[in-house]
Design a protein around this motif. Structure first.
Motif, PDB file in Angstrom:
ATOM      1  N   GLU A  85      -1.473   0.802   2.551  1.00 14.05           N
ATOM      2  CA  GLU A  85      -1.284   2.213   3.528  1.00 14.05           C
ATOM      3  C   GLU A  85      -0.260   2.171   4.650  1.00 14.05           C
ATOM      4  O   GLU A  85       0.712   2.839   4.583  1.00 14.05           O
ATOM      5  N   GLN A  86      -0.275   0.918   5.290  1.00 10.32           N
ATOM      6  CA  GLN A  86       0.649   0.694   6.363  1.00 10.32           C
ATOM      7  C   GLN A  86       2.134   0.368   5.495  1.00 10.32           C
ATOM      8  O   GLN A  86       2.948   1.058   6.190  1.00 10.32           O
ATOM      9  N   GLN A  87       2.192  -0.304   4.623  1.00 15.51           N
ATOM     10  CA  GLN A  87       3.336  -0.424   3.982  1.00 15.51           C
ATOM     11  C   GLN A  87       4.264   0.590   3.414  1.00 15.51           C
ATOM     12  O   GLN A  87       5.133   1.001   3.732  1.00 15.51           O
ATOM     13  N   ALA A  88       3.137   1.707   2.956  1.00 13.09           N
ATOM     14  CA  ALA A  88       3.913   3.064   2.603  1.00 13.09           C
ATOM     15  C   ALA A  88       4.204   3.880   3.523  1.00 13.09           C
ATOM     16  O   ALA A  88       5.115   4.412   3.722  1.00 13.09           O
ATOM     17  N   VAL A  89       3.375   3.971   4.647  1.00 13.33           N
ATOM     18  CA  VAL A  89       3.764   4.750   5.889  1.00 13.33           C
ATOM     19  C   VAL A  89       5.029   4.051   6.414  1.00 13.33           C
ATOM     20  O   VAL A  89       6.039   4.843   6.953  1.00 13.33           O
ATOM     21  N   ALA A  90       5.107   2.905   6.369  1.00 12.15           N
ATOM     22  CA  ALA A  90       6.507   2.244   7.088  1.00 12.15           C
ATOM     23  C   ALA A  90       7.665   2.524   6.306  1.00 12.15           C
ATOM     24  O   ALA A  90       8.883   2.963   6.658  1.00 12.15           O
ATOM     25  N   GLY A  95       8.314   6.276   6.805  1.00 13.70           N
ATOM     26  CA  GLY A  95       9.099   6.407   8.204  1.00 13.70           C
ATOM     27  C   GLY A  95      10.440   5.843   8.205  1.00 13.70           C
ATOM     28  O   GLY A  95      11.427   6.548   8.983  1.00 13.70           O
ATOM     29  N   LYS A  96      10.770   4.665   7.574  1.00 12.56           N
ATOM     30  CA  LYS A  96      12.140   4.287   7.423  1.00 12.56           C
ATOM     31  C   LYS A  96      13.062   5.146   6.801  1.00 12.56           C
ATOM     32  O   LYS A  96      14.411   5.123   7.171  1.00 12.56           O
ATOM     33  N   LEU A  97      12.586   5.930   6.004  1.00  8.48           N
ATOM     34  CA  LEU A  97      13.411   7.022   5.527  1.00  8.48           C
ATOM     35  C   LEU A  97      13.503   8.317   6.031  1.00  8.48           C
ATOM     36  O   LEU A  97      14.114   9.268   5.502  1.00  8.48           O
ATOM     37  N   GLY A  98      12.920   8.219   7.356  1.00  3.75           N
ATOM     38  CA  GLY A  98      13.003   9.592   8.116  1.00  3.75           C
ATOM     39  C   GLY A  98      12.111  10.714   7.826  1.00  3.75           C
ATOM     40  O   GLY A  98      12.708  11.923   8.285  1.00  3.75           O
ATOM     41  N   ALA A 106       4.158   9.510  11.349  1.00  5.57           N
ATOM     42  CA  ALA A 106       4.112   9.029  12.869  1.00  5.57           C
ATOM     43  C   ALA A 106       3.250   7.652  12.722  1.00  5.57           C
ATOM     44  O   ALA A 106       2.230   7.903  13.779  1.00  5.57           O
ATOM     45  N   GLY A 107       3.161   6.928  11.926  1.00  7.64           N
ATOM     46  CA  GLY A 107       2.489   5.939  11.731  1.00  7.64           C
ATOM     47  C   GLY A 107       0.986   6.168  11.463  1.00  7.64           C
ATOM     48  O   GLY A 107      -0.007   5.523  11.421  1.00  7.64           O
ATOM     49  N   ASP A 108       0.629   7.364  11.037  1.00  8.56           N
ATOM     50  CA  ASP A 108      -0.451   8.069  10.698  1.00  8.56           C
ATOM     51  C   ASP A 108      -0.750   8.113   9.113  1.00  8.56           C
ATOM     52  O   ASP A 108      -0.265   8.546   8.434  1.00  8.56           O
ATOM     53  N   VAL A 109      -1.797   7.218   8.527  1.00 11.99           N
ATOM     54  CA  VAL A 109      -2.097   7.221   7.167  1.00 11.99           C
ATOM     55  C   VAL A 109      -2.357   8.526   6.511  1.00 11.99           C
ATOM     56  O   VAL A 109      -2.439   8.894   5.371  1.00 11.99           O
ATOM     57  N   LEU A 167      11.568   8.090  -3.857  1.00 14.79           N
ATOM     58  CA  LEU A 167      12.417   6.784  -3.735  1.00 14.79           C
ATOM     59  C   LEU A 167      11.418   5.939  -3.292  1.00 14.79           C
ATOM     60  O   LEU A 167      11.335   4.406  -3.646  1.00 14.79           O
ATOM     61  N   VAL A 168      10.389   6.338  -2.373  1.00 16.62           N
ATOM     62  CA  VAL A 168       9.412   5.378  -1.815  1.00 16.62           C
ATOM     63  C   VAL A 168       8.454   4.791  -2.871  1.00 16.62           C
ATOM     64  O   VAL A 168       8.214   3.609  -2.827  1.00 16.62           O
ATOM     65  N   ALA A 169       8.332   5.758  -3.742  1.00 13.52           N
ATOM     66  CA  ALA A 169       7.423   5.494  -4.884  1.00 13.52           C
ATOM     67  C   ALA A 169       7.836   4.234  -5.607  1.00 13.52           C
ATOM     68  O   ALA A 169       7.037   3.290  -6.077  1.00 13.52           O
ATOM     69  N   GLU A 170       9.243   4.361  -5.784  1.00 14.17           N
ATOM     70  CA  GLU A 170       9.887   3.274  -6.578  1.00 14.17           C
ATOM     71  C   GLU A 170       9.932   1.932  -5.836  1.00 14.17           C
ATOM     72  O   GLU A 170       9.851   1.055  -6.531  1.00 14.17           O
ATOM     73  N   LEU A 171      10.321   1.989  -4.549  1.00 17.83           N
ATOM     74  CA  LEU A 171      10.407   0.850  -3.903  1.00 17.83           C
ATOM     75  C   LEU A 171       9.157   0.183  -3.578  1.00 17.83           C
ATOM     76  O   LEU A 171       8.918  -0.964  -3.614  1.00 17.83           O
ATOM     77  N   LEU A 172       7.933   0.844  -3.680  1.00 22.26           N
ATOM     78  CA  LEU A 172       6.697   0.149  -3.467  1.00 22.26           C
ATOM     79  C   LEU A 172       6.303  -0.643  -4.543  1.00 22.26           C
ATOM     80  O   LEU A 172       5.469  -1.473  -4.767  1.00 22.26           O
TER      81      LEU A 172
END
Length: 532
Positions: free
Chosen positions: A120-125, A128-131, A136-139, A159-164
């Motif tokens: 969860e933290q990895q996904a939220v990070a 957030g990295k992609l703006g 806001a750090g909230d799962v 894109l986040v889904a692919e990077l995970l």
């Protein structure tokens, strides 16, 4: 991933179910590094990515690629009711994790989580990295539904889904579509930091300037150019100048050989007439005259064949030179009926509240060219639709993002004719020729058009309509366009003499079409900002 890794394509042959061929024996090696895959609309760029990703299967040949491969499609194909964590592919892991944390976890759920305790933290990070502005750090953001996100946010989510998945190779098909400038910059940074091989299909010049190799797909073959897009353009421009020079030389040689062949034929005809005269006068013995005639015929045949051969060789050289010259046809339109005069009222919105929240005031007079900007999801498309319902004070037309304005079962000519019922067929066909639909090309069904053809047909429908539009509303018109099509769009708009409101995140395009004002939409409404 090994620095020597490449995607290997061998004897790839792909045919659509209707029998349309795309590739026939394609061979190529892609990577390592960041590669920009370019080519005209319809060349097969997206099809090739789908074959590499395993979405499509070839009828012959093979593609060798790593198992851990990420693929961001142009059309994500996501359902509006899906949650963010479902798109990211972590819903089952989250459910198992929450049950374990509550003390109700089973052995099977421990297996599901594996080592992904911080998923969860990895996904939220990453979000957030992609703006993505709702993170806001909230799962809890992972529970949001897609229908609460804008088109640009959905692209970033994909894109986040692919990077995970931690891929070794990342395939991106028009990744900057619908992204505002802030989101684009964040996406550039994420791609720059990706250490594996990236293959990107894009019309975004800034993104293509950041790659290390350009792979051009043309005429069913791939050719690689070291360097970014500017370097590719420099090489191609030099080659085209050499091709034009070769064509000039070859044409000169064809004219020279044709002229010499004519001169030779004149000489031979003179000899023939002289020989016939000598025969008629019988000034020499018959046996001598027959031998001279035979020798003259042999000599004439060799001379004639020699010049014919030289002419054929010159024509072959011309054909080869012409094949090296790329199609640089231009759209040329003159649209005096679209003219607006300074001060002429076009739009007068006064304190209008949009369904998405903001209250806006917008006044346009004369042939202004307005760049409508704003963050993803703020309501730019909503504003365009509201402008349509007011309605504007002059004839108008709208170009939607998806170009879904056609009757797919009718031809280009029939679609354009439907928007101009009082214009003769001859006039419509003459105008369509200026949009590069010449002869039988105007009778192609809309459903069979390539991306670039679809854009040109849509522009023809808008600009050739009767009455002529004096206001155009363009919603992300550069999405999914290859660079030649982008040039065609710019050329067509250059002939338009009315007012424009353009939603676009492409500053170069806005400058090229002569945008005169920029208005930014936010939750507080519209604000005029310095253009450029």
């Amino acid at each position: 991933m090994s620095s020597t890794f490449v995607i290997a394509i061998s004897d790839l042959t792909f045919v659509w179910p209707d029998g349309t061929g795309v590739f026939d024996g394609l061979n190529a090696a892609i990577g390592p590094g960041h590669v920009g895959l370019v080519g005209s609309n319809g060349a097969g760029k997206s099809t090739l990515l789908r074959v590499i990703a395993g979405d499509l299967h070839s009828v012959r040949g093979s593609v060798t690629a790593p198992e851990r491969l990420g693929y961001l499609r142009q059309d994500l194909g996501l359902a509006a009711g899906q949650r963010v964590d479902e798109v990211l592919g972590i819903a089952s892991v989250r459910n198992a994790l929450h049950r374990i944390e509550s003390g109700a976890g089973t052995d099977a759920e421990f297996d599901i989580v594996g080592s992904r305790w911080d998923v969860e933290q990895q996904a939220v990070a990453l979000l957030g990295k992609l703006g993505l502005h709702y993170v806001a750090g909230d799962v809890a953001a992972l529970d949001r539904r897609l229908d609460t996100l804008s088109g640009g946010e959905t692209v970033l989510l994909g894109l986040v889904a692919e990077l995970l998945r931690e891929p070794e190779v990342l395939l991106l098909d028009e990744p900057t579509n619908n992204l505002d400038q802030v989101a684009r910059q964040r996406l550039y940074q994420v791609i720059d930091q990706f250490s594996g091989t990236v293959v990107t299909v894009s019309h975004d010049r800034e993104l293509l300037e950041r790659v290390s190799t350009i792979a051009e797909l043309r005429h069913g073959e791939i050719r690689s150019f070291g360097g970014n897009f500017s370097e590719y353009e420099r090489i191609v421009d030099a080659e085209q100048e050499a091709a034009r020079a070769a064509i000039r030389d070859a044409r000169g040689d064809v004219r020279k050989q044709a002229r010499e062949l004519v001169e030779t034929r004149i000489k031979l005809d003179r000899r023939l007439r002289y020989g016939q005269k000598m025969w008629d006068q019988k000034r020499e013995p018959k046996i001598i005259m027959n031998e001279r005639k035979r020798q003259a015929q042999v000599s004439a045949g060799k001379l004639r064949n020699n010049h014919i051969g030289k002419l054929d060789d010159a024509k072959d050289q011309l054909t080869q030179a012409q094949e090296q010259l790329r199609d640089d046809r231009e759209i040329r339109v003159d649209l005096p009926d679209t003219r607006l005069y300074p001060g002429q009222d076009v739009i007068d919105l006064e304190e209008v509240t949009l369904a998405c929240g903001p209250t806006v005031t917008l006044k346009i007079a004369g042939p202004e060219r307005i760049a409508l900007t704003g963050r993803n999801g703020v309501g730019k498309t909503t504003l365009l639709h509201r402008i349509r319902t007011e309605p504007p004070k002059v004839p108008w037309r709208m170009l939607p993002q998806r170009l879904d304005i056609f009757d797919e079962e009718k031809s280009v000519f029939e679609n354009v004719a439907a928007t101009a019922p009082h214009v003769t067929a001859e006039r419509i066909r003459a105008q369509l020729a200026r949009f590069l639909f010449r002869g039988a090309d105007a009778d192609i069904l809309a459903e069979a058009l390539s991306g670039g053809e679809r854009l040109r047909a849509a522009l023809a429908m808008l600009l050739l309509a009767d009455p002529a539009p004096k206001l155009l509303l363009l919603d992300e018109p550069t999405n999914n366009l290859d660079l030649p099509s982008l040039r065609h769009l710019t050329e067509a708009l250059a002939g338009f003499q009315g007012a424009l409101i353009v939603v676009s995140h492409d500053p170069r395009f806005l400058a090229d079409i002569g945008a005169t004002r920029e208005v930014e939409l936010s939750a507080q409404g519209l604000a005029e900002i310095p253009f450029g």
